[in-house]
Design a protein around this motif. Structure first.
Motif, short mmCIF file in Angstrom:
data_model
loop_
_atom_site.label_atom_id
_atom_site.label_comp_id
_atom_site.label_asym_id
_atom_site.label_seq_id
_atom_site.Cartn_x
_atom_site.Cartn_y
_atom_site.Cartn_z
N CYS A 16 -14.75 2.33 11.63
CA CYS A 16 -16.16 2.23 11.26
C CYS A 16 -16.38 2.74 9.86
N GLY B 252 -17.41 0.14 7.28
CA GLY B 252 -18.81 0.39 6.93
C GLY B 252 -18.94 0.75 5.47
N THR B 253 -18.08 1.66 5.00
CA THR B 253 -18.20 2.08 3.60
C THR B 253 -17.90 0.92 2.67
N PHE C 194 -20.19 -2.35 12.20
CA PHE C 194 -19.96 -1.68 10.92
C PHE C 194 -19.23 -2.57 9.92
N GLY D 90 -22.59 -1.63 7.26
CA GLY D 90 -22.55 -0.20 7.52
C GLY D 90 -23.91 0.46 7.53
N ASN E 45 -27.20 3.26 4.21
CA ASN E 45 -26.04 3.46 3.36
C ASN E 45 -26.01 2.47 2.20
N ILE F 91 -21.41 7.85 8.10
CA ILE F 91 -20.97 6.88 9.11
C ILE F 91 -20.12 7.58 10.16
N THR G 176 -21.17 7.54 14.10
CA THR G 176 -20.35 6.91 15.14
C THR G 176 -19.79 7.95 16.09
#
Lengths: 442, 305, 311
Positions: free
Chosen positions: B109, B113-114, B174, B178, B182, B231, B235
């Motif tokens: 994630c 996500g990032t 994600f 994300g 973010n 994140i 999560t």
């Protein structure tokens, strides 16, 4: 325009994926494979697995594997599985949802004992409009547990263990007063008693919603009509429940207990600061691990003797391709002989009638199991086994009433206002009666 | 709470000295008052965490004793700290397995996500395209939509697809940016980087992707750490979704294992607190490792508008 | 087909557009698949009678029009109106308290005090811990029987307080826990405080403005955008409160913690009444949207914009 197209394509993709997943076939190995779902702690899974191994080894038509789900999440997990089309073949069911799930079509309304010579006790049979839908694997009743050391220290005789000698409610309160002490050693009978600084309580009545039904019955009232079709909660029921909360509110002999959780034994006897407390037969199971020397007695009563039967049922689930094999397994599994672990440890009482009438069998599950023998066995026989058979003991509402899970949710939340004294039970019930009726109607 | 209001009163009264000397003195008084306030409030902030630790070292019976003891000791098992509460049978709370499972969810994630948040944040911050305002509005709008709203439909969709008792419903979202917050954070941060850097790269013949990787990413390191940690925390702690999508005990995560432990052993209070302690330790560790970047990271994000 | 109603674009511009769309694929997917499409789905399912039974039996649900939306208000066992009230009450209470508290702490932490980095870290810790773990700890601290807080109260000569077990005190107690956990707001305020222009402060100091005057005339106006942002974020988070109800209060005492998310969870995953749950979900969204809109509209009157920054 473009966006609409993209969304449409994505929708289609989801549906296609769903179809592919739904069409996924399953292989077969000649034997009928069954999945059995149960709740409880992992140690119970071990004993269950041992039982399943025996079953799997003794015949070559059916193989059963167990999956275990934590009790608090049990129903939602099963529903998730059902929604995803992979419900187990059979398993335990939350007592409160048994009849509702049958109506929804999640449980097959099969009488697994149809045509069998001996059946479980009638008091633990789930019936929807008279038709049998499931049986509890255990048959539990409530009892009064007490800390022997605290009674000895106060010089108070132990509570009576037979129905004939059971305490009336007022006697119960009087004894509780003698066993309640504040930090200075005063009891509620002393003028200097400091109710804010109580170090030992005389009594604890488990206020978890469904257990409160017993006090309605004890006071001559009812929660549900006999046919399970309407809410009663008459004046006697309300008074009986109020009596319980008054132990804390008026008499200062019980700890505050919001009844929002089922920690009965542990907040009473188990917490080490309560002399006696009511809870189910399964509390016998704690005896092995506990440092506390405790015994068992019969419940006190208000206007009439009363007790309630309980116990998690097992059922065949709708998705299964092998209902007959599932029923056969459940029958085998429900037989005390084959599921000895929980009975021996004290978590369950046997479900079959003959285990309560046949002296050899009685000796086997009461006198010869250490957790019951230390209570001692003689008091267990009169306070639990005899009570289970007594006509004053009735099935809880969930054996014949639908949607008791919704009713229970409303009761748990609302009765805590009666527990803390901000409202009377009568006020609470008056407020929630329409909600209870709507919940029962579904 | 009464302590706090008292301190504020002092603050209101304190000013009003004249001259440079007394100004300095006022400042010093302010500093002392602030410091005392902070010390007291942070002690209160840490109390619940200490309470978990304290209770995890006591006998189950001592937890309920009246009067409660502030230190982990009781009358039944006096003084001795019950470290054995931490020896929880793996069948009840399988620490290492749950830790592994939680990481199996959180690490992908964080990575997905990032990286997708960087890509989206970059597009919103730097590139011109049709429909930018509308898309950005949709994105910011989704930030305002409680995730709980989509819980039931998403749950039904995932079960219809047949992805149950798996981590996919927890991880796949994600891959999709994300989270709007973010994206927003990274966009804000990227906007603080001088545009000249991009243009220089462009003149050197770098494409948009090269510019992003070689110019933008190195200059927003602290923001990336912030987003990764956010994140990770989301999560790691997402009880509701895990409760719904994960079924079998061998797939349990740390928080789920803890909830199941409450559900099954709510009787074993000391064990429960020990399990709680074990659940928060990984969180605390990650935070302590990253906190230097973390707080500074957000502080420097220039959360202006 | 694209219509070019604007002057022809250079190659560069088209390339940039294409790159932007590629970079935004994840956001497209996320916004459509996991945000807006499920929202539409909730609305759609809310108009049917879908329950778990349909899924098990493989039947198609029936279209029932507004029945569910009427039912959730008129059926006393659901009583969605109560859920709206208690959730909004909690959320507004929590937003205001969290913002005031975190602003206060941020201002203290912004001063030159010893161990500033350490304290900053401390205040953020509650935010990162699993809510189940912290609510359990709080519920023990606040217990009526044997709780530490009540022990202090008794020792100071007060009566014990029911905190989580009485309808009057449960929401304020949960607000306190929410405030305790709002470390993220503190950090964002800290960020904002560092961006308050030094020059303003110095000028004010030269003019002889005292701390209080500077706070009201400079700090607060400069911080209004951040305050707005924090209020919005805090509102969204607190509207979704569910863990305390799941872990401790079960919606009680009375109906005082029957929060919208809990009700939704109860009817959806817990009981399989998906149509009811979806109707609740959709109305939940509408309420959140209305509250956010109110905040946006009123914000025009109190947000101080320094320059003409585009939003």
């Amino acid at each position: 325009m473009k966006k609409a197209k993209i969304i449409a394509i994505l929708c289609a993709a989801i549906m296609i994926l769903g179809l592919v997943a739904a069409c996924g076939g399953s292989g077969s190995s000649g034997r009928v494979e069954l999945v059995f779902a149960l709740w409880g702690d992992p140690a119970e899974l071990e004993t269950t697995q041992e039982a399943l191994d025996v079953f799997n080894d003794m015949q070559d038509r059916i193989r059963v594997t167990a999956i275990q789900i934590a009790q608090e999440e049990y129903s939602e997990r099963l529903l998730t599985m059902a929604a995803g089309g992979n419900m187990p073949d059979c398993g335990m069911v939350d007592e409160r949802t048994a009849i509702g799930w049958t109506r929804e079509g999640l449980i097959l309304p099969i009488d697994i004992y149809a045509g069998q010579p001996s059946k479980p006790k009638d008091g633990i049979t789930f019936k929807d409009n008279g038709q049998t839908v499931a049986y509890s694997v255990a048959s539990e009743v409530l009892g009064l547990w007490f800390n022997k050391d605290m009674f000895d220290a106060a010089g108070v005789p132990y509570p009576p263990a037979t129905l004939e000698t059971a305490w009336q409610w007022d006697e119960f309160i009087e004894v509780a007063k003698q066993l309640t002490f504040d930090a200075n050693g005063n009891t509620p009978n002393d003028p200097d008693f400091d109710a804010r600084n109580i170090v030992q309580y005389g009594a604890y009545v488990n206020c978890w919603a469904w257990q409160m039904e017993v006090w309605a019955l004890s006071n001559g009232g009812r929660w549900y009509s006999q046919d399970g079709k309407s809410i009663v909660f008459d004046a006697a029921a309300i008074e009986g429940m109020q009596n319980v909360y008054d132990l804390y509110l008026v008499h200062n002999v019980a700890p505050f207990n919001a009844g929002q959780e089922d920690n009965g034994w542990w907040f009473s006897i188990g917490a080490g600061n309560v002399a006696m407390g009511t809870d189910g037969q399964w509390s016998t199971g704690f005896a092995g691990d506990s440092d506390i020397d405790y015994g068992v007695a019969v419940l006190p009563y208000m206007k009439q003797q009363a007790n309630i039967t309980a116990g998690g049922p097992v059922a065949v689930f709708a998705d299964t391709d092998h209902p007959d094999e599932a029923a056969e397994f459940l029958r085998w599994y429900s037989d005390p002989e084959n599921n000895w672990g929980p009975i021996e440890a004290g978590w369950w009482m046997p479900n079959m009638m003959n285990w309560f009438t046949d002296e050899a069998l009685l000796k086997r599950w009461i006198d010869d199991t250490p957790n019951r023998a230390r209570l001692p066995a003689s008091s267990f026989r009169t306070a639990m086994a005899d009570v289970a058979l007594h006509p004053s003991t009735q099935p809880t509402g969930w054996y014949y009433t639908p949607n008791t899970d919704q009713v229970d949710r409303i009761l748990i939340a609302s009765l805590s206002e009666a527990a803390n004294g901000s409202k009377t039970v009568a006020q609470v019930i008056e407020e929630v009666r329409p909600a209870l009726e709507a919940a029962l109607a579904g | 709470m009464s302590g706090i209001t008292n301190q504020t009163d002092i603050k209101i009264k304190a000013p009003g000295f004249g001259g440079l000397q007394s100004k300095k003195r006022t400042k010093m008084i302010f500093d002392i008052v602030s410091f005392t306030c902070i010390v007291i409030i942070s002690a209160l902030v840490l109390l619940p965490i200490y309470w978990i630790f304290r209770s995890s070292l006591m006998g189950s019976l001592d937890i309920f004793l009246w009067p409660p003891s502030f230190l982990p000791m009781g009358t039944i098992n006096p003084v001795e700290w019950q470290w054995e509460n931490y020896i929880i049978r793996p069948t009840s709370y399988d620490f290492w397995r749950y830790l592994g499972n939680s990481l199996t969810i959180s690490v992908p994630c964080v990575i997905f996500g990032t990286s997708t948040a960087i890509s989206c944040g970059y597009a919103f911050a730097r590139l011109q395209f049709r429909g930018k305002r509308f898309l950005f509005a949709l994105c910011v709008g989704s930030m305002l939509m409680p995730a709980a709203v989509t819980l039931v439909p998403l749950y039904m969709a995932w079960t219809a697809i047949g992805v149950v008792d798996s981590y996919l419903p927890l991880i796949l979202p994600f891959l999709c940016g994300g989270g709007a917050f973010n994206i927003f954070l990274l966009r804000q941060f990227i906007r603080t980087i001088p545009k000249e850097l991009d243009e220089a790269a462009k003149i050197d013949g770098a494409g948009y992707f090269r510019t992003l990787v070689s110019i933008i990413v190195p200059s927003i390191k602290s923001a990336i750490i912030v987003v990764s940690l956010l994140i990770f925390i989301t999560t790691w702690n997402d009880l509701l979704q895990q409760l719904i999508y994960i079924h079998s005990r061998e797939n349990y995560t740390m928080v789920l294992g803890l909830t199941a432990f409450f559900g099954t052993f709510k009787a074993d209070f000391a064990g429960m607190f020990a399990a709680t302690m074990l659940t928060i330790i990984p969180c605390l560790t990650i935070y302590i490792l990253g906190q230097r970047y973390f707080v500074e990271g957000i502080v420097m994000t220039g959360m202006k508008n | 087909m694209k219509k070019s109603d604007k002057p022809p674009k250079s190659n560069m511009v088209i390339k940039e557009q294409r790159a932007a769309y590629v970079f935004l694929i994840p956001a497209f997917l996320g916004l459509s698949l996991i945000t807006y499409l499920p929202l539409l789905a909730a609305l759609f399912v809310g108009f049917t009678d879908l329950t778990i039974g349909h899924m098990v039996r493989g039947e198609a649900p029936q279209f029932v029009g507004l029945k569910n939306f009427i039912d959730i208000f008129t059926n006393p066992s659901i009583d969605f109106f109560n859920s709206i009230l208690v959730t909004v009450y909690f959320a507004l209470f929590a937003v205001v308290s969290s913002v005031v508290y975190s602003m206060f702490i941020a201002i203290l932490l912004n001063r030159r005090i010893p161990g500033r980095a350490f304290f900053r870290a401390v205040f953020y810790v509650p935010y990162i811990l699993p809510a189940v773990a912290t609510i359990i700890s709080w519920s023990f601290l606040l217990r009526f029987e044997g709780g530490l807080i009540n022990y202090f109260l008794v020792n100071m000569g007060f009566d014990r307080v029911h905190f989580l077990s009485s309808a009057e005190t449960v929401v304020p107690s949960l607000v306190m826990i929410a405030v305790w956990a709002c470390g993220n707001l503190i950090v964002i305020f800290l960020a904002g405080l560092q961006n308050v222009p030094r020059t303003y402060m110095e000028a004010a100091e030269v003019d002889g403005a005292n701390f209080w005057q500077r706070f009201w005339k400079i700090t607060i106006p400069c911080m209004t955008p951040i305050i707005f942002f924090n209020m919005l974020m805090s509102l969204v988070v607190n509207l979704q409160i569910v863990v305390p109800a799941l872990a401790v209060t079960s919606g009680g005492p009375g109906k005082s913690t029957m929060f919208m998310t809990y009700l939704m969870y109860h009817y959806g995953p817990r009981s399989g009444q998906y149509a009811t749950a979806s109707a609740i979900a959709f109305l939940f969204f509408m309420i959140a949207a209305i509250l956010a809109a109110v905040l946006f509209i009123t914000s025009k009157n109190w947000i101080f914009y320094e320059g003409g920054d585009d939003k």
